[in-house]
Design a protein around this motif. Structure first.
Motif, short mmCIF file in Angstrom:
data_model
loop_
_atom_site.label_atom_id
_atom_site.label_comp_id
_atom_site.label_asym_id
_atom_site.label_seq_id
_atom_site.Cartn_x
_atom_site.Cartn_y
_atom_site.Cartn_z
N GLY A 161 61.28 54.03 36.58
CA GLY A 161 61.67 54.91 37.66
C GLY A 161 61.47 54.34 39.05
O GLY A 161 61.92 54.94 40.04
N GLU A 162 60.81 53.19 39.17
CA GLU A 162 60.60 52.60 40.49
C GLU A 162 61.85 51.85 40.95
O GLU A 162 62.66 51.40 40.13
N LEU A 163 61.95 51.70 42.26
CA LEU A 163 63.13 51.09 42.87
C LEU A 163 62.69 50.11 43.95
O LEU A 163 61.87 50.45 44.81
N LEU A 164 63.22 48.91 43.91
CA LEU A 164 62.96 47.94 44.97
C LEU A 164 63.75 48.35 46.21
O LEU A 164 64.97 48.40 46.20
N ARG A 165 63.03 48.65 47.29
CA ARG A 165 63.67 49.11 48.53
C ARG A 165 63.98 47.96 49.49
O ARG A 165 65.03 47.91 50.10
N ALA A 166 63.04 47.02 49.64
CA ALA A 166 63.23 45.95 50.62
C ALA A 166 62.29 44.80 50.32
O ALA A 166 61.34 44.93 49.54
N ILE A 167 62.56 43.68 50.97
CA ILE A 167 61.69 42.51 50.93
C ILE A 167 61.33 42.16 52.36
O ILE A 167 62.21 42.00 53.21
N GLU A 168 60.04 42.03 52.62
CA GLU A 168 59.57 41.72 53.97
C GLU A 168 59.08 40.28 54.03
O GLU A 168 58.25 39.86 53.22
N LEU A 169 59.61 39.52 55.00
CA LEU A 169 59.18 38.14 55.24
C LEU A 169 58.45 38.10 56.57
O LEU A 169 59.05 38.39 57.61
N PRO A 170 57.16 37.76 56.60
CA PRO A 170 56.41 37.78 57.86
C PRO A 170 56.83 36.68 58.82
O PRO A 170 57.24 35.59 58.41
N ALA A 171 56.71 36.98 60.10
CA ALA A 171 57.12 36.03 61.13
C ALA A 171 56.32 34.74 61.05
O ALA A 171 56.85 33.65 61.31
N ALA A 172 55.04 34.82 60.71
CA ALA A 172 54.21 33.61 60.63
C ALA A 172 54.75 32.64 59.60
O ALA A 172 54.76 31.41 59.82
N ALA A 173 55.21 33.16 58.47
CA ALA A 173 55.78 32.29 57.43
C ALA A 173 57.10 31.70 57.88
O ALA A 173 57.40 30.53 57.61
N LEU A 174 57.90 32.48 58.58
CA LEU A 174 59.20 32.00 59.05
C LEU A 174 59.07 30.95 60.14
O LEU A 174 60.00 30.18 60.39
N ALA A 175 57.90 30.87 60.78
CA ALA A 175 57.70 29.89 61.85
C ALA A 175 57.23 28.53 61.32
O ALA A 175 57.16 27.56 62.08
N ARG A 176 56.91 28.43 60.04
CA ARG A 176 56.40 27.17 59.50
C ARG A 176 57.49 26.11 59.39
O ARG A 176 58.67 26.42 59.33
N ARG A 177 57.05 24.87 59.32
CA ARG A 177 57.97 23.82 58.91
C ARG A 177 58.20 23.95 57.42
O ARG A 177 57.28 24.30 56.68
N ALA A 178 59.38 23.67 56.97
CA ALA A 178 59.71 23.87 55.57
C ALA A 178 60.61 22.74 55.07
O ALA A 178 61.47 22.24 55.82
N VAL A 179 60.42 22.37 53.82
CA VAL A 179 61.24 21.35 53.18
C VAL A 179 61.71 21.89 51.82
O VAL A 179 60.90 22.46 51.07
N PHE A 180 62.97 21.70 51.54
CA PHE A 180 63.62 22.25 50.35
C PHE A 180 64.08 21.11 49.44
O PHE A 180 64.62 20.11 49.90
N ARG A 181 63.83 21.27 48.15
CA ARG A 181 64.33 20.31 47.17
C ARG A 181 64.82 21.08 45.93
O ARG A 181 64.19 22.04 45.49
N ARG A 182 65.92 20.60 45.38
CA ARG A 182 66.51 21.26 44.21
C ARG A 182 67.14 20.22 43.31
O ARG A 182 67.67 19.21 43.78
N ALA A 183 67.09 20.46 42.00
CA ALA A 183 67.73 19.56 41.05
C ALA A 183 68.37 20.37 39.94
O ALA A 183 67.86 21.43 39.54
N SER A 184 69.51 19.88 39.44
CA SER A 184 70.16 20.48 38.27
C SER A 184 70.76 19.36 37.45
O SER A 184 70.88 18.22 37.91
N LEU A 185 71.13 19.68 36.23
CA LEU A 185 71.64 18.65 35.33
C LEU A 185 73.04 18.18 35.69
O LEU A 185 73.45 17.08 35.31
#
Length: 273
Positions: A161-185
């Motif tokens: 009966g529960e429902l996901l209403r929203a996802i909150e991303l804090p400003a402090a996390a959004l201000a970090r440096r970030a590096v992304f890596r992805r691999a697929s076959l």
């Protein structure tokens, strides 16, 4: 695909119109997975499109993403200056490798609630300290960290009966440096490994997704050395946690997790230098 076992579709216009849960109910967001295969157990769809949730709201606290926000809407978001990690949004959206039709219908909340290892919205939210706002059937709400919300393939912390209403991303996390890596076959294949590293004065975090059955977050007080990072990954992720399907064998996913983690560490170390 026609869902020929469904006998009713409800379109509530507000929270007060949400029905009490019955066996055979399903929340309908974009429906891109729901209509992709037979759903013989379903009897009633509850369409969330009429609830009128604002897709995105950015303020000094961070970014709030409605569960019904589509991928194409999120992809078009223009972050305020200083949110360096917001570049991850486009990277993770492109990891869907889906047609424009899917982008226009698939929702952020749907991808997280489906809880597949390769879900790129899980990767994004888990790496940026995302918190799920969950509506309870009694009329209240609770908050669950995304890293705890997704417990395994097709398994979340949602209670009946529960429902996901929203996802909150804090400003402090959004201000970090970030590096992304992805691999697929294959060049256009589903993610077999997806890692995100973030760094700020508070420390370094490595988030491992796609290669594992649920997201794994490793936190360090500072950027670790090569050996320390490798040892932490080996100790924190047991062999049986690596996922096994047609998009990658566990030994390959384990190897690539180590390779991409070191690439992330080296890129952040070079930037520091």
């Amino acid at each position: 695909m026609d869902l020929n076992a469904v006998t009713a579709v409800l379109r509530p216009g507000g929270r007060e119109e949400l029905p009490a849960r019955q066996a055979g109910d399903a929340w309908l967001g974009g429906g891109t997975w729901l209509f992709s295969e037979p759903q013989p157990a379903l009897r009633r769809l509850i369409d969330l499109s009429g609830l009128g949730w604002t897709p995105l709201r950015a303020d000094g606290e961070g970014l709030t993403i409605a569960a019904t926000c589509t991928i194409v809407t999120l992809y078009g978001f223009e972050p305020p200056p200083g949110w360096r990690a917001a570049a991850l949004i486009s990277e993770c959206c492109r990891s869907f490798l889906a047609s424009f039709k899917i982008w226009g219908m698939a929702t952020v909340g749907g991808n997280i609630c489906l809880a597949l290892p390769a879900g790129p919205m899980i990767s994004l939210a888990a790496a940026l300290d995302g918190v799920c706002v969950v509506w309870t059937p009694e009329g209240g709400e609770r908050r669950v960290k995304v890293i705890d919300f997704v417990r395994g393939p097709r398994d979340t912390a949602l209670e009946p009966g529960e429902l996901l209403r929203a996802i909150e991303l804090p400003a402090a996390a959004l201000a970090r440096r970030a590096v992304f890596r992805r691999a697929s076959l294959t060049p256009l294949g589903r993610s077999g490994v997806l890692l995100i590293g973030t760094l700020d004065a508070a420390g370094f975090a490595l988030t491992v997704t796609a290669s594992t059955r649920h997201p794994v977050r490793l936190d360090f007080p500072a950027l670790p050395g090569r050996l320390a990072l490798a040892e932490r990954i080996a100790s924190a992720i047991p062999v049986d946690l690596y996922y096994d399907d047609v998009h990658g064998a566990p030994d390959w996913r384990r190897h690539m997790t180590a390779v991409l983690a070191e690439e992330i560490r080296e890129e952040l170390a070079e930037a520091d230098g």
